[in-house]
Design a protein around this motif. Structure first.
Motif, PDB file in Angstrom:
ATOM      1  N   VAL A  96       0.831  -1.198   0.000  1.00  0.00           N
ATOM      2  CA  VAL A  96       0.000   0.000   0.000  1.00  0.00           C
ATOM      3  C   VAL A  96       0.866   1.247   0.000  1.00  0.00           C
ATOM      4  N   GLU A  97       1.854   1.273   0.886  1.00  0.00           N
ATOM      5  CA  GLU A  97       2.704   2.467   0.971  1.00  0.00           C
ATOM      6  C   GLU A  97       3.507   2.674  -0.309  1.00  0.00           C
ATOM      7  N   GLU A  98       3.987   1.607  -0.907  1.00  0.00           N
ATOM      8  CA  GLU A  98       4.726   1.731  -2.157  1.00  0.00           C
ATOM      9  C   GLU A  98       3.823   2.236  -3.279  1.00  0.00           C
ATOM     10  N   ASN A  99       2.574   1.788  -3.287  1.00  0.00           N
ATOM     11  CA  ASN A  99       1.612   2.295  -4.261  1.00  0.00           C
ATOM     12  C   ASN A  99       1.450   3.804  -4.132  1.00  0.00           C
ATOM     13  N   LEU A 100       1.376   4.264  -2.898  1.00  0.00           N
ATOM     14  CA  LEU A 100       1.140   5.691  -2.668  1.00  0.00           C
ATOM     15  C   LEU A 100       2.350   6.546  -3.025  1.00  0.00           C
ATOM     16  N   THR A 101       3.530   6.033  -2.765  1.00  0.00           N
ATOM     17  CA  THR A 101       4.735   6.855  -2.954  1.00  0.00           C
ATOM     18  C   THR A 101       5.360   6.708  -4.335  1.00  0.00           C
ATOM     19  N   ALA A 102       4.974   5.672  -5.074  1.00  0.00           N
ATOM     20  CA  ALA A 102       5.633   5.387  -6.354  1.00  0.00           C
ATOM     21  C   ALA A 102       5.490   6.529  -7.353  1.00  0.00           C
ATOM     22  N   ILE A 103       4.323   7.192  -7.358  1.00  0.00           N
ATOM     23  CA  ILE A 103       4.093   8.234  -8.363  1.00  0.00           C
ATOM     24  C   ILE A 103       3.744   9.566  -7.698  1.00  0.00           C
ATOM     25  N   ALA A 104       4.112   9.715  -6.433  1.00  0.00           N
ATOM     26  CA  ALA A 104       3.746  10.915  -5.680  1.00  0.00           C
ATOM     27  C   ALA A 104       4.437  12.158  -6.235  1.00  0.00           C
ATOM     28  N   ARG A 105       3.728  13.282  -6.148  1.00  0.00           N
ATOM     29  CA  ARG A 105       4.282  14.585  -6.491  1.00  0.00           C
ATOM     30  C   ARG A 105       4.176  15.498  -5.272  1.00  0.00           C
ATOM     31  N   ARG A 106       5.054  16.464  -5.204  1.00  0.00           N
ATOM     32  CA  ARG A 106       5.067  17.367  -4.050  1.00  0.00           C
ATOM     33  C   ARG A 106       3.777  18.162  -3.965  1.00  0.00           C
ATOM     34  N   GLY A 107       3.315  18.360  -2.741  1.00  0.00           N
ATOM     35  CA  GLY A 107       2.099  19.126  -2.528  1.00  0.00           C
ATOM     36  C   GLY A 107       1.495  18.796  -1.184  1.00  0.00           C
ATOM     37  N   PRO A 108       0.326  19.334  -0.903  1.00  0.00           N
ATOM     38  CA  PRO A 108      -0.296  19.139   0.409  1.00  0.00           C
ATOM     39  C   PRO A 108      -0.727  17.707   0.698  1.00  0.00           C
ATOM     40  N   TRP A 109      -0.990  16.925  -0.347  1.00  0.00           N
ATOM     41  CA  TRP A 109      -1.393  15.541  -0.116  1.00  0.00           C
ATOM     42  C   TRP A 109      -0.170  14.644  -0.010  1.00  0.00           C
ATOM     43  N   ASP A 110       0.014  14.037   1.165  1.00  0.00           N
ATOM     44  CA  ASP A 110       1.108  13.103   1.401  1.00  0.00           C
ATOM     45  C   ASP A 110       0.530  11.845   2.058  1.00  0.00           C
ATOM     46  N   THR A 111       1.400  10.901   2.386  1.00  0.00           N
ATOM     47  CA  THR A 111       0.896   9.640   2.944  1.00  0.00           C
ATOM     48  C   THR A 111       0.151   9.864   4.259  1.00  0.00           C
ATOM     49  N   ALA A 112       0.618  10.789   5.075  1.00  0.00           N
ATOM     50  CA  ALA A 112      -0.051  11.032   6.361  1.00  0.00           C
ATOM     51  C   ALA A 112      -1.488  11.498   6.143  1.00  0.00           C
ATOM     52  N   ARG A 113      -1.698  12.390   5.179  1.00  0.00           N
ATOM     53  CA  ARG A 113      -3.051  12.893   4.917  1.00  0.00           C
ATOM     54  C   ARG A 113      -3.935  11.800   4.323  1.00  0.00           C
ATOM     55  N   VAL A 114      -3.367  10.999   3.427  1.00  0.00           N
ATOM     56  CA  VAL A 114      -4.147   9.910   2.839  1.00  0.00           C
ATOM     57  C   VAL A 114      -4.529   8.898   3.911  1.00  0.00           C
ATOM     58  N   TYR A 115      -3.578   8.556   4.783  1.00  0.00           N
ATOM     59  CA  TYR A 115      -3.880   7.618   5.875  1.00  0.00           C
ATOM     60  C   TYR A 115      -4.906   8.204   6.834  1.00  0.00           C
ATOM     61  N   GLY A 116      -4.861   9.519   7.033  1.00  0.00           N
ATOM     62  CA  GLY A 116      -5.847  10.158   7.896  1.00  0.00           C
ATOM     63  C   GLY A 116      -7.248  10.058   7.322  1.00  0.00           C
ATOM     64  N   MET A 117      -7.342  10.105   5.997  1.00  0.00           N
ATOM     65  CA  MET A 117      -8.647  10.002   5.343  1.00  0.00           C
ATOM     66  C   MET A 117      -9.113   8.555   5.243  1.00  0.00           C
ATOM     67  N   PHE A 118      -8.150   7.656   5.052  1.00  0.00           N
ATOM     68  CA  PHE A 118      -8.471   6.231   4.913  1.00  0.00           C
ATOM     69  C   PHE A 118      -7.681   5.421   5.943  1.00  0.00           C
ATOM     70  N   PRO A 119      -8.146   5.381   7.193  1.00  0.00           N
ATOM     71  CA  PRO A 119      -7.414   4.645   8.233  1.00  0.00           C
ATOM     72  C   PRO A 119      -7.188   3.179   7.884  1.00  0.00           C
ATOM     73  N   ARG A 120      -8.090   2.586   7.097  1.00  0.00           N
ATOM     74  CA  ARG A 120      -7.909   1.185   6.699  1.00  0.00           C
ATOM     75  C   ARG A 120      -6.585   1.003   5.940  1.00  0.00           C
ATOM     76  N   LEU A 121      -6.216   2.000   5.151  1.00  0.00           N
ATOM     77  CA  LEU A 121      -4.969   1.894   4.393  1.00  0.00           C
ATOM     78  C   LEU A 121      -3.765   1.954   5.317  1.00  0.00           C
ATOM     79  N   LYS A 122      -3.839   2.771   6.351  1.00  0.00           N
ATOM     80  CA  LYS A 122      -2.724   2.831   7.292  1.00  0.00           C
ATOM     81  C   LYS A 122      -2.546   1.487   7.981  1.00  0.00           C
ATOM     82  N   GLU A 123      -3.668   0.868   8.365  1.00  0.00           N
ATOM     83  CA  GLU A 123      -3.604  -0.441   9.015  1.00  0.00           C
ATOM     84  C   GLU A 123      -2.988  -1.498   8.105  1.00  0.00           C
TER      85      GLU A 123
END
Length: 232
Positions: A96-123
């Motif tokens: 999951v984390e590799e999926n999120l970071t593989a194509i990430a671009r700089r900006g306000p949306w980062d893994t912490a914000r995505v995990y905050g919106m989708f706690p299931r993904l953090k788990e």
């Protein structure tokens, strides 16, 4: 508000087959659009045309004041078009984390914000994509699109095939993204009554052309129009 997206007299499809017929509409920054219609009406083709994976026969597409009609899909993504296709297209062999970071671009949306919106993904951050449920894969697809920090988010039937509890979670997240964060979005969905409360405007397609456009509130308030165009 400034215009973000404009589609002018677009005729597009796949190869020689023309699916869209002279489609015209615009969307301002911070506005959201529900794209509705019966199966085969051309909804997915319209999203695919904005993304750049169809054959454009005529017409133009402008995004952020730039003509993108001839740009390859990867260049359109770099300009700020985030896409969540029906197939989700997550990397099943990555975590999951590799999926999120593989194509990430700089900006306000980062893994912490995505995990905050989708706690299931953090788990499940260390789980592979193919180890997730369908609902979790959809959350990951949305999260991955957000990690591009797009100017607009295109979602193709994000609620399709999901359990009711997951639908509610995803709708809450989309409401936060669209109304809370003010991100521009176009949402294709069969469940009209689910998506209309999230959006500002609505377009109904039939046989590749626009047959209805109004505010989402107006369509929700008109059961007769919903029945006429969508049989709901």
């Amino acid at each position: 508000m400034a215009e973000l997206l404009r589609v002018d007299k677009l005729v597009a499809g796949y190869g020689d087959a023309k699916v869209l017929a002279l489609v015209e509409f615009s969307l301002e920054e911070g506005r959201s659009l529900a794209l509705l219609g019966r199966n085969g009406a051309g909804k997915t083709t319209l999203l695919n045309s904005i993304v750049g994976v169809t054959t454009r026969h005529s017409g133009t597409i402008h995004f952020a004041s730039r003509d993108i009609s001839r740009l390859p899909a990867e260049n359109r993504a770099a300009l700020g078009i985030g896409w969540v296709p029906q197939e989700r297209n997550i990397f099943r062999s990555l975590t999951v984390e590799e999926n999120l970071t593989a194509i990430a671009r700089r900006g306000p949306w980062d893994t912490a914000r995505v995990y905050g919106m989708f706690p299931r993904l953090k788990e499940r951050s260390r789980n592979l994509g193919n180890q997730l449920s369908g609902g979790e894969q959809q959350m990951l697809a949305v999260g991955r699109a957000l990690m591009l920090n797009p100017k607009i988010l295109l979602l193709d039937e994000p609620l399709e095939g999901l359990a009711p509890i997951i639908v509610d979670e995803l709708l809450a997240a989309l409401r936060n993204i669209v109304t809370g964060e003010g991100m521009s979005a176009i949402i294709v969905e069969q469940k009209a009554r689910k998506v209309l409360p999230l959006t500002d405007e609505v377009i109904v397609l039939e046989r590749g052309g626009i047959i209805y456009r109004d505010t989402s509130i107006a369509l929700l308030a008109s059961p007769e129009t919903l029945e006429k165009h969508l049989s709901v």
